[in-house]
Design a protein around this motif. Structure first.
Motif, PDB file in Angstrom:
ATOM      1  N   ALA A 104      -8.715  35.363 -71.053  1.00  0.00           N
ATOM      2  CA  ALA A 104      -8.608  33.819 -71.439  1.00  0.00           C
ATOM      3  C   ALA A 104      -7.935  33.489 -72.533  1.00  0.00           C
ATOM      4  CB  ALA A 104      -9.912  33.126 -71.433  1.00  0.00           C
ATOM      5  N   GLY A 105      -7.140  32.657 -72.398  1.00  0.00           N
ATOM      6  CA  GLY A 105      -6.245  32.123 -73.778  1.00  0.00           C
ATOM      7  C   GLY A 105      -4.839  32.298 -73.520  1.00  0.00           C
ATOM      8  N   SER A 106      -4.268  32.700 -74.361  1.00  0.00           N
ATOM      9  CA  SER A 106      -2.713  32.576 -74.249  1.00  0.00           C
ATOM     10  C   SER A 106      -1.906  33.443 -75.536  1.00  0.00           C
ATOM     11  CB  SER A 106      -2.318  31.102 -74.937  1.00  0.00           C
ATOM     12  OG  SER A 106      -2.582  30.803 -75.989  1.00  0.00           O
ATOM     13  N   GLY A 107      -0.936  33.944 -75.046  1.00  0.00           N
ATOM     14  CA  GLY A 107       0.066  34.815 -76.306  1.00  0.00           C
ATOM     15  C   GLY A 107       0.343  35.997 -75.677  1.00  0.00           C
ATOM     16  N   PRO A 108       1.290  36.745 -76.015  1.00  0.00           N
ATOM     17  CA  PRO A 108       1.905  37.828 -75.364  1.00  0.00           C
ATOM     18  C   PRO A 108       0.817  38.904 -75.381  1.00  0.00           C
ATOM     19  CG  PRO A 108       3.437  37.214 -77.166  1.00  0.00           C
ATOM     20  CD  PRO A 108       2.081  36.247 -77.233  1.00  0.00           C
ATOM     21  N   LEU A 109      -0.042  39.150 -76.291  1.00  0.00           N
ATOM     22  CA  LEU A 109      -0.990  40.150 -76.376  1.00  0.00           C
ATOM     23  C   LEU A 109      -2.116  39.922 -75.270  1.00  0.00           C
ATOM     24  CD1 LEU A 109      -2.082  42.636 -77.673  1.00  0.00           C
ATOM     25  CD2 LEU A 109      -3.681  41.290 -78.827  1.00  0.00           C
ATOM     26  N   VAL A 149      -8.007  42.942 -62.580  1.00  0.00           N
ATOM     27  CA  VAL A 149      -8.288  41.722 -63.438  1.00  0.00           C
ATOM     28  C   VAL A 149      -8.825  40.607 -62.534  1.00  0.00           C
ATOM     29  CG1 VAL A 149      -6.884  40.211 -65.050  1.00  0.00           C
ATOM     30  CG2 VAL A 149      -6.704  42.677 -65.285  1.00  0.00           C
ATOM     31  N   ALA A 150      -9.685  40.320 -62.864  1.00  0.00           N
ATOM     32  CA  ALA A 150     -10.327  39.147 -62.003  1.00  0.00           C
ATOM     33  C   ALA A 150      -9.718  37.708 -62.047  1.00  0.00           C
ATOM     34  CB  ALA A 150     -11.795  38.920 -62.336  1.00  0.00           C
ATOM     35  N   ALA A 151      -9.339  37.508 -63.121  1.00  0.00           N
ATOM     36  CA  ALA A 151      -8.732  36.060 -63.467  1.00  0.00           C
ATOM     37  C   ALA A 151      -7.998  36.277 -64.923  1.00  0.00           C
ATOM     38  CB  ALA A 151      -9.625  34.901 -63.404  1.00  0.00           C
ATOM     39  N   LEU A 152      -6.860  35.489 -64.900  1.00  0.00           N
ATOM     40  CA  LEU A 152      -6.390  35.190 -66.266  1.00  0.00           C
ATOM     41  C   LEU A 152      -6.412  33.667 -66.560  1.00  0.00           C
ATOM     42  CD1 LEU A 152      -3.565  36.857 -67.825  1.00  0.00           C
ATOM     43  CD2 LEU A 152      -3.559  34.731 -68.153  1.00  0.00           C
ATOM     44  N   LEU A 153      -7.165  33.206 -67.532  1.00  0.00           N
ATOM     45  CA  LEU A 153      -7.228  31.740 -67.551  1.00  0.00           C
ATOM     46  C   LEU A 153      -6.496  31.466 -68.746  1.00  0.00           C
ATOM     47  CD1 LEU A 153     -11.104  31.735 -67.517  1.00  0.00           C
ATOM     48  CD2 LEU A 153      -9.689  31.591 -65.437  1.00  0.00           C
ATOM     49  N   ASP A 154      -5.492  30.640 -68.421  1.00  0.00           N
ATOM     50  CA  ASP A 154      -4.300  30.312 -69.167  1.00  0.00           C
ATOM     51  C   ASP A 154      -4.592  29.043 -69.974  1.00  0.00           C
ATOM     52  OD1 ASP A 154      -1.996  29.730 -70.718  1.00  0.00           O
ATOM     53  OD2 ASP A 154      -0.649  29.967 -68.959  1.00  0.00           O
ATOM     54  N   THR A 155      -4.989  28.959 -71.294  1.00  0.00           N
ATOM     55  CA  THR A 155      -5.266  27.944 -72.162  1.00  0.00           C
ATOM     56  C   THR A 155      -4.042  27.265 -72.608  1.00  0.00           C
ATOM     57  OG1 THR A 155      -5.583  29.000 -73.960  1.00  0.00           O
ATOM     58  CG2 THR A 155      -7.667  28.888 -72.635  1.00  0.00           C
ATOM     59  N   LEU A 166       5.503  27.975 -78.159  1.00  0.00           N
ATOM     60  CA  LEU A 166       5.137  28.451 -76.979  1.00  0.00           C
ATOM     61  C   LEU A 166       3.521  28.446 -76.976  1.00  0.00           C
ATOM     62  CD1 LEU A 166       6.056  28.747 -73.772  1.00  0.00           C
ATOM     63  CD2 LEU A 166       6.458  30.897 -74.454  1.00  0.00           C
ATOM     64  N   TYR A 167       3.049  29.378 -77.905  1.00  0.00           N
ATOM     65  CA  TYR A 167       1.788  29.651 -77.867  1.00  0.00           C
ATOM     66  C   TYR A 167       0.804  29.101 -78.685  1.00  0.00           C
ATOM     67  CZ  TYR A 167       3.602  33.290 -74.466  1.00  0.00           C
ATOM     68  OH  TYR A 167       4.244  34.140 -73.592  1.00  0.00           O
ATOM     69  N   ARG A 168       1.482  27.984 -79.227  1.00  0.00           N
ATOM     70  CA  ARG A 168       0.553  27.322 -80.229  1.00  0.00           C
ATOM     71  C   ARG A 168      -0.564  26.847 -79.450  1.00  0.00           C
ATOM     72  NH1 ARG A 168       1.926  24.214 -84.782  1.00  0.00           N
ATOM     73  NH2 ARG A 168       0.445  22.155 -85.195  1.00  0.00           N
ATOM     74  N   PRO A 169      -1.810  27.127 -80.124  1.00  0.00           N
ATOM     75  CA  PRO A 169      -3.001  26.625 -79.376  1.00  0.00           C
ATOM     76  C   PRO A 169      -3.416  25.237 -79.596  1.00  0.00           C
ATOM     77  CG  PRO A 169      -3.530  28.252 -81.258  1.00  0.00           C
ATOM     78  CD  PRO A 169      -1.899  28.147 -81.219  1.00  0.00           C
ATOM     79  N   ASN A 170      -3.794  24.490 -78.591  1.00  0.00           N
ATOM     80  CA  ASN A 170      -4.121  23.032 -78.702  1.00  0.00           C
ATOM     81  C   ASN A 170      -5.107  22.593 -79.597  1.00  0.00           C
ATOM     82  OD1 ASN A 170      -2.291  21.542 -77.378  1.00  0.00           O
ATOM     83  ND2 ASN A 170      -3.718  21.161 -75.710  1.00  0.00           N
ATOM     84  N   GLU A 171      -5.252  21.840 -80.529  1.00  0.00           N
ATOM     85  CA  GLU A 171      -6.379  21.251 -81.280  1.00  0.00           C
ATOM     86  C   GLU A 171      -7.738  21.524 -80.567  1.00  0.00           C
ATOM     87  OE1 GLU A 171      -6.412  17.498 -83.267  1.00  0.00           O
ATOM     88  OE2 GLU A 171      -4.458  18.091 -84.228  1.00  0.00           O
ATOM     89  N   ALA A 172      -7.771  21.231 -79.485  1.00  0.00           N
ATOM     90  CA  ALA A 172      -9.187  21.540 -78.690  1.00  0.00           C
ATOM     91  C   ALA A 172      -9.654  22.864 -78.800  1.00  0.00           C
ATOM     92  CB  ALA A 172      -9.001  21.219 -77.263  1.00  0.00           C
ATOM     93  N   TRP A 173      -8.709  23.873 -78.760  1.00  0.00           N
ATOM     94  CA  TRP A 173      -9.100  25.158 -78.940  1.00  0.00           C
ATOM     95  C   TRP A 173      -9.310  25.674 -80.496  1.00  0.00           C
ATOM     96  CZ3 TRP A 173     -10.482  26.650 -74.494  1.00  0.00           C
ATOM     97  CH2 TRP A 173     -10.121  26.273 -73.395  1.00  0.00           C
ATOM     98  N   ARG A 174      -8.748  24.976 -81.417  1.00  0.00           N
ATOM     99  CA  ARG A 174      -9.206  25.361 -82.668  1.00  0.00           C
ATOM    100  C   ARG A 174     -10.183  24.489 -83.141  1.00  0.00           C
ATOM    101  NH1 ARG A 174      -3.636  23.385 -82.905  1.00  0.00           N
ATOM    102  NH2 ARG A 174      -4.258  22.249 -84.997  1.00  0.00           N
ATOM    103  N   ARG A 175     -10.608  23.384 -82.875  1.00  0.00           N
ATOM    104  CA  ARG A 175     -11.741  22.686 -83.474  1.00  0.00           C
ATOM    105  C   ARG A 175     -12.719  22.480 -82.368  1.00  0.00           C
ATOM    106  NH1 ARG A 175      -7.349  18.187 -86.122  1.00  0.00           N
ATOM    107  NH2 ARG A 175      -6.425  19.680 -87.369  1.00  0.00           N
ATOM    108  N   PRO A 176     -13.517  23.290 -81.998  1.00  0.00           N
ATOM    109  CA  PRO A 176     -14.551  23.378 -80.918  1.00  0.00           C
ATOM    110  C   PRO A 176     -15.584  22.312 -80.944  1.00  0.00           C
ATOM    111  CG  PRO A 176     -15.020  24.944 -82.400  1.00  0.00           C
ATOM    112  CD  PRO A 176     -13.807  24.529 -83.125  1.00  0.00           C
ATOM    113  N   SER A 177     -16.213  22.253 -79.915  1.00  0.00           N
ATOM    114  CA  SER A 177     -17.118  21.060 -79.616  1.00  0.00           C
ATOM    115  C   SER A 177     -18.438  21.638 -80.437  1.00  0.00           C
ATOM    116  CB  SER A 177     -17.672  21.116 -78.130  1.00  0.00           C
ATOM    117  OG  SER A 177     -17.896  22.521 -77.751  1.00  0.00           O
ATOM    118  N   ASP A 178     -19.332  20.426 -80.732  1.00  0.00           N
ATOM    119  CA  ASP A 178     -20.346  20.590 -81.709  1.00  0.00           C
ATOM    120  C   ASP A 178     -21.402  21.709 -81.586  1.00  0.00           C
ATOM    121  OD1 ASP A 178     -19.442  18.618 -83.119  1.00  0.00           O
ATOM    122  OD2 ASP A 178     -20.990  16.985 -82.600  1.00  0.00           O
ATOM    123  N   GLU A 179     -21.570  22.114 -80.139  1.00  0.00           N
ATOM    124  CA  GLU A 179     -22.505  23.177 -79.798  1.00  0.00           C
ATOM    125  C   GLU A 179     -21.853  24.364 -80.265  1.00  0.00           C
ATOM    126  OE1 GLU A 179     -20.912  21.540 -77.742  1.00  0.00           O
ATOM    127  OE2 GLU A 179     -20.658  22.374 -75.618  1.00  0.00           O
TER     128      GLU A 179
END
Lengths: 99, 477, 373
Positions: free
Chosen positions: B162-167, B182-188, B368-381
């Motif tokens: 899960a995520g993004s980026g060439p690696l 590979v069961a799934a690739l979750l593209d964020t 292209l692979y810039r992670p969105n704010e939501a992925w850098r500023r996680p939920s409270d829990e």
């Protein structure tokens, strides 16, 4: 189970003692690699909440793969190379300091 | 005095592409160096275990991996010629502005002073905090690759990436080539990623075959029938004591997949532990969402005679890292009198042209692979500081209660004070503080870091030989 | 312009404790603190609530420290009730460990004098090796013994600071972060406070508690703060299982299990870095006292700049030329927190001068305290 992909792997086989088990490893494995290859994912419990943890980064950054190696606590499993006969235990909570 | 205590001309830290290239370039001008590396074998993370990997089938790890062979061959020649003093399994725990390097090897600490230092300590994966990311079974994609390269081990299945980026794509492809499903690739990646990156496409076309490689990788995954889920909005890892399920949200709906391994990745960021411990001036790279030390065109920082080459000075990739390592080595060679300034510039000219060419792809990849704010500023829990187990809600609350920045946050919450010394939480903390205070991350700043940058036992420190004369003007009571 | 009853300049342990005490009285208090990067002696504090060995030839200081130690538990309880923060106060007694017999005898002689000078208020006993080993089993075989005092203990200075900030807020005070003060001047009956960011405030009274920052601010209010930074280097280890439940003067285990080792006394100007030879000296001394610590990993070290008056005693003073202006400086922000939040704050709020502090004005340095800058 995890898979060792390489066959034939020409690297010598070594034996580690993990708690009550014997684990086979290859020369060149880190302790963390060898345990993961043997299906062991949970390496330690945290001193804060006793939550289980295992390796996250495998490159010395995260400090979540801490183990007791040959009696020395809090060793980074991903940074220690295997040696034949090594004794490995989980790092449960904070390190015990014995005389 | 021991050999360790003698003053060195050039010390290089890290035996990845940048460090190896620096050592080889210096040696080609007759400049000897000591090359310290934490790993047991050369190559850094990208060419890790190249000489010993059990995966000898070349197509599996790919041509970019095996390209490192040439560099490692040059290292071996430099060692043989007596010009490169290669020191594997040496962990650096200190570097100060007097260029004193504290190293730790086989349980012994040593202190060595060098007149010039090239730091090539590379990158680490960007923190990817999601609920459950601390469960055993959840790892970085880079970690899976280290396992593949060094031990030929594929992790437990079912396996989800899960995520993004060439690696992330590369790791998926390497697993598939090895016959591991590979069961799934979750593209964020955000939905508008391509649109955001499009303006940089023309420039990117001028870079060597990077674009083509990326397209080939995606085709390869499709050919294997990998379930690529696009537009993933949220993630969580669940399980009792270890990972059992991965939850993901798409179009507002949560779904679950059974998984024993979850590999997370959203790009890499410079390893700034050393540049921070040196109190180098840093600036925030909004395009790469990370801090970088400010460097001159040779890679020299504001800590005099200390250079940063490769990803540690900003993410550039392996080929550009090699060029940067060579440029830093040229400046060192000139400074030590091995070559003239004119010769330095002459050799540097084509290197700089090649570097510019290599870097053309970066703005496109960064967008292209810039992670969105939501992925850098996680939920409270979500746990942010894995060591001290501090979640995002606690951090936001502390900031609302008047905590001014990352260093005060340490005092408030112990956040960043565990053994990883902020490596896993520093960027997230800066982003969360910025978000809560309503100011740019660039203004928030970062943890103040100090030696030791890696743990050292009290016994090792007590046995450290300190070169004279270093009369301590102190009284210890 | 924001207006306050009292402006406290400095949000470290001294300023925050005083401000907490002032808000307890219902005064409108604003605390002006610097930003994320500052010298911040409070963050480098070792965390001892400590009496033994302090105040030779200054009975008032012995008494002031003793009283603070006695009042500390009620401060901790008050903060806990108000903020839900446990500041981890433990007062099991404290030891000063003596490596050899000569040190042991010198220690005994020093503490005997302190007992006499305090009129018998300060109490201690000397423990030989055997007696010490019963209380502190981790000591090494060469250790001669220790002095023991029931007055001593420790607390978590970071939690204390946080509880004070939170507590003063709960009592109606304002904590202003990123509010470095550059100038304080008369403004009608009160004072005008100018911040580095250009914002200005007005306050009827002002308390300088800015640590080393007091050096520049004091002359603006007819006060004098002849302070020098004195660097103490502190080493922090990984968390280890409980090993030491009694604090020593240079080693303590915190509530979370980390060990803190200190501390050096260095004249290093405003350099708050660390030096490897100093860290090594700290470690070697501690390993002689506690050999089993050799396998413990150090994860952090820092240099903290103590706020040190020339004679090591605190400075508390009301300005003669500037009514309503006060100064408070000391390097024992944890030990003295209970007095700062109690009698000292009460005095600043208009109450009686505590007996012990009469001798603690900067006039003891024969300075020109009434000269207005």
């Amino acid at each position: 189970m995890p898979t060792r992909l390489s066959s034939p792997d020409s690297r010598p086989t070594l034996t580690l003692h993990f708690e009550q088990r014997e684990i086979s490893a290859r020369q060149g494995d880190s302790v963390a690699s060898a345990l993961l290859a043997a299906g062991i994912k949970s390496f330690r419990t945290t001193p804060v909440s006793a939550a289980p943890r295992g390796p996250y980064c495998m490159m010395g950054v995260c400090f979540d793969c801490l183990l007791v190696v040959d009696g020395v606590p809090n060793q980074q499993g991903c940074q220690v190379q295997v040696r034949d006969g090594m004794r490995i235990e989980r790092q449960l909570g904070a390190a015990e300091i014995t005389p | 005095m021991s050999a360790e205590g003698q003053k060195l001309g050039l010390a290089i830290i890290g035996a990845g592409p940048a460090g190896l290239s620096a050592a080889v370039e210096a040696a080609s001008h007759g400049v000897p160096c000591r090359l310290f590396d934490e790993q047991g074998a050369p190559g850094g993370q990208i060419y890790r275990a190249l000489e010993s990997t059990p995966l000898r089938e070349r197509s599996l790890l790919g041509a970019d991996y095996w390209r490192g062979g040439e560099l490692i061959e040059s290292l071996r020649q430099g060692i043989e010629a007596g010009l490169i003093d290669y020191r594997p399994e040496h962990t650096l725990w200190q570097l100060n502005r007097e260029r004193e390097l504290g190293t730790l090897s086989r349980g012994r600490a040593a202190l060595t002073q060098a007149s010039q230092v090239i730091v090539a300590s590379g990158a680490q994966e960007r923190p990817f905090p999601v609920p459950g990311w601390t469960l055993p079974g959840v790892m970085g994609a880079g970690a899976a690759q280290v396992l593949l390269k060094s031990s030929g081990v594929a992790l437990d299945q079912p396996l989800v990436l899960a995520g993004s980026g060439p690696l992330l794509l590369l790791v998926a492809a390497q697993y598939l080539r090895a016959g591991v499903p590979v069961a799934a690739l979750l593209d964020t990646s955000p939905k508008d990623a391509l649109r955001r990156a499009a303006p940089y496409l023309a420039t990117a076309l001028g870079a060597p075959d990077y674009l083509l490689k990326g397209i080939k990788l995606i085709r390869e995954l499709r050919r294997h029938g990998v379930n690529i889920v696009r537009g993933v909005e949220a993630l969580r890892a669940e399980g009792d004591g270890q990972l059992e399920r991965v939850g993901f949200k798409r179009q507002g709906q949560w779904q679950e997949i059974n998984a024993k391994t979850l590999l997370l990745h959203q790009g890499v960021v410079p390893n700034v532990q050393l540049s921070r411990a040196l109190s180098c001036r840093h600036r925030w790279r909004e395009d790469q969402l990370c801090w970088v030390p400010e460097l001159d065109p040779w890679g020299e920082s504001d800590a005099q005679d200390i250079f940063f080459a490769g990803d540690g000075g900003g993410i550039v990739g392996a080929e550009a890292s090699k060029l940067q390592g060579r440029l830093s080595a040229l400046q060192v060679a000139a400074r030590l009198g091995a070559i003239t300034a004119a010769r330095r510039d002459e050799i540097a000219r084509p290197l700089r042209r090649a570097l510019a060419r290599e870097l053309r792809i970066r703005p496109f990849l960064d967008a292209l692979y810039r992670p969105n704010e939501a992925w850098r500023r996680p939920s409270d829990e979500t746990l942010v500081c894995r060591c001290e187990e501090i979640d995002a809600g606690q951090i936001r609350a502390a900031v609302r209660a008047g905590c001014s920045g990352p260093n005060q946050l340490k005092a408030f919450l112990r956040c960043g004070m565990g053994p990883c010394q902020g490596r896993m939480c520093g960027l997230t903390v800066a982003e969360l503080i910025g978000e809560t205070q309503g100011r740019p991350t660039a203004e928030v700043g970062y943890y103040r870091l100090r030696s030791p940058i890696k743990p050292i036992t009290l016994g090792q420190l007590a046995e450290l030989e300190i070169p004279e004369p270093r009369a301590a003007k102190t009284e210890v009571d | 312009m924001a207006t306050h009853d009292i402006a406290v300049i400095g949000g470290g342990l001294v300023g925050a404790a005083i401000a907490f005490g002032l808000t307890r009285q219902g005064l409108g208090v604003a605390v002006f603190d610097e930003g994320d990067i500052a010298y911040r002696a409070s963050r480098g504090n070792f965390g001892l609530v400590w009496v033994q060995g302090k105040g030779l030839n200054h009975p008032n200081y012995i008494e002031w420290s003793l009283r603070s130690s006695e009042r500390w538990s009620s401060l901790a309880a008050e903060l806990h009730a108000l903020t839900d923060i446990d500041v981890e106060l433990r007062q099991p007694g404290g030891v000063y460990i003596c490596a050899d017999q000569q040190e042991f005898e010198q220690r005994r002689a020093l503490l005997e004098r302190l007992r006499t000078q305090s009129g018998g208020r300060f109490e201690f006993k000397m423990l030989d090796h055997q007696a010490l080993a019963e209380r502190v089993p981790a000591i090494g075989p060469e250790v001669a013994g220790a002095s023991w005092s029931d007055h001593d203990g420790h607390a978590n200075p970071l939690y204390l600071l946080r509880a004070l900030h939170l507590g003063l807020g709960r009592q109606g005070g304002r904590y202003l972060s990123g509010a470095k003060v550059v100038r304080v001047s008369r403004d009608g009956d009160g004072y005008r406070i100018e911040r580095a960011d250009g914002e200005t405030h007005h306050a009827a009274r002002v308390v300088l508690a800015a640590g080393l920052g007091n050096v520049q601010l004091a002359p603006q209010l007819g006060l004098h703060a002849p302070l020098k930074p004195n660097r103490g280097e502190v080493i922090i280890t990984e968390r280890v299982a409980p090993l030491l439940d009694i604090p020593t003067h240079n080693l303590r285990q915190t509530g979370d299990g980390t060990l803190q080792l200190g501390d050096s006394h260095e004249d290093a100007g405003f350099d708050d870095g660390t030096r490897v030879e100093v860290l090594k000296a700290i470690v070697r001394r501690n390993l002689r006292l506690f050999p089993r610590l050799a396998s413990v990993r150090m994860v952090r070290a820092w240099g903290a700049l103590r706020v040190m008056p020339p004679d090591g005693l605190p400075i508390y003073q009301a300005s003669r030329s500037h009514p309503g202006a006060f100064i408070a400086c000391c390097h024992s922000g944890v030990t003295l927190a209970a007095m700062h939040a109690g009698p000292l704050a009460d005095w600043i709020a208009g109450g009686p001068v505590p007996d012990q502090i009469a001798s603690m004005s900067a006039e003891r340095f024969d300075a020109h305290t009434t000269v207005v800058a």
